[in-house]
Write a protein that holds these residues in place. Structure first.
Motif, PDB file in Angstrom:
ATOM      1  N   GLY A 109       0.808  -1.215   0.000  1.00  0.00           N
ATOM      2  CA  GLY A 109       0.000   0.000   0.000  1.00  0.00           C
ATOM      3  C   GLY A 109       0.838   1.260   0.000  1.00  0.00           C
ATOM      4  O   GLY A 109       0.583   2.188  -0.772  1.00  0.00           O
ATOM      5  N   MET A 157      -2.934   5.942   1.110  1.00  0.00           N
ATOM      6  CA  MET A 157      -2.619   5.515   2.476  1.00  0.00           C
ATOM      7  C   MET A 157      -2.549   6.707   3.424  1.00  0.00           C
ATOM      8  O   MET A 157      -2.997   6.627   4.575  1.00  0.00           O
ATOM      9  N   VAL A 168      -5.951  -1.186   1.259  1.00  0.00           N
ATOM     10  CA  VAL A 168      -4.717  -0.653   0.662  1.00  0.00           C
ATOM     11  C   VAL A 168      -4.833  -0.494  -0.853  1.00  0.00           C
ATOM     12  O   VAL A 168      -3.905  -0.015  -1.497  1.00  0.00           O
TER      13      VAL A 168
END
Length: 225
Positions: free
Chosen positions: A118, A126, A224
């Motif tokens: 991610g 993120m 993610v």
């Protein structure tokens, strides 16, 4: 005689000095593949239906952004945990899923791989995920701290949840079983009924906890993308 409350879960069995406790974890590698060489049986048909249902559900949780075939990882994790949970219900078999060495080995690499993927491929997403939508500017620093802590403790909560739920029922069954020799026949029959009920409950817990572990892992991976 137990030295402490949890000594029943300590690794003790060995042959020629080699620990044999963790062999129950790997027995499935020997036993399960044999079923695929036989004419389809009721067992294999039921298991195919279970895995197909799990595949569809995990695919729904991952959404359209999930990679093709990624559900097989979580179905495999579910199968491994389920097998080990059920192995622990048999007498004189080491319950590997009640130990953090087993549960953390599953949870930590999964969580680390999600985080690394991610932060490398979706860095902006993120960072945005650390601040929930609609948060007032004053609370943003606190929300970042809270979200960061909740992300960091995820593998620990996954591992501890599985280990604690597995060890609690086994511990109760062990404590009740140790009172058997000192009981009268009338109370002993009640104890047997209680133990059977607890065994059925533990079977349900074995399925539920493996399912919860797999679903939460799937949800963490969907965040993610």
């Amino acid at each position: 005689m137990m030295t402490n409350l949890f000594s029943v879960f300590d690794p003790t069995s060995s042959i020629l000095g080699m620990s044999m406790n963790w062999t129950s974890t790997m027995i499935g590698i020997i036993m399960i593949p044999m079923t695929f060489w036989l004419i389809p049986t009721r067992y294999s048909l039921i298991w195919n239906n279970i895995t197909t249902t799990l595949h569809k559900e995990f695919k729904t949780l991952l959404g359209t952004t999930g990679h093709n075939g990624s559900t097989f990882i979580f179905v495999s994790v579910f199968s491994l945990i389920l097998f080990n949970n059920f192995m622990g219900l048999f007498p004189y078999i080491f319950t590997s899923s009640s130990h953090l060495a087993f549960t953390l080995t599953l949870a930590l690499p999964l969580w680390l791989s999600f985080m690394i993927y991610g932060w490398i491929n979706h860095t902006q997403h993120m960072f945005a995920h650390l601040v929930p939508q609609g948060t007032p500017p004053v609370l943003m620093p606190f929300m970042v701290c809270i979200e960061t802590i909740s992300n960091v403790i995820r593998p620990g909560t996954l591992a501890v949840r599985l280990a604690a739920n597995m060890i609690a029922g086994h511990l109760l069954m062990t404590l009740l079983g140790n009172t058997g020799p000192s009981l009268t026949y009338s109370i002993l029959s009640l104890l047997l009924i209680t133990q059977i009920a607890l065994l059925v409950l533990e079977s349900a817990v074995s399925i539920i906890q493996s399912y919860v572990f797999a679903v939460l892992s799937t949800l963490y991976s969907s965040e993610v993308n």
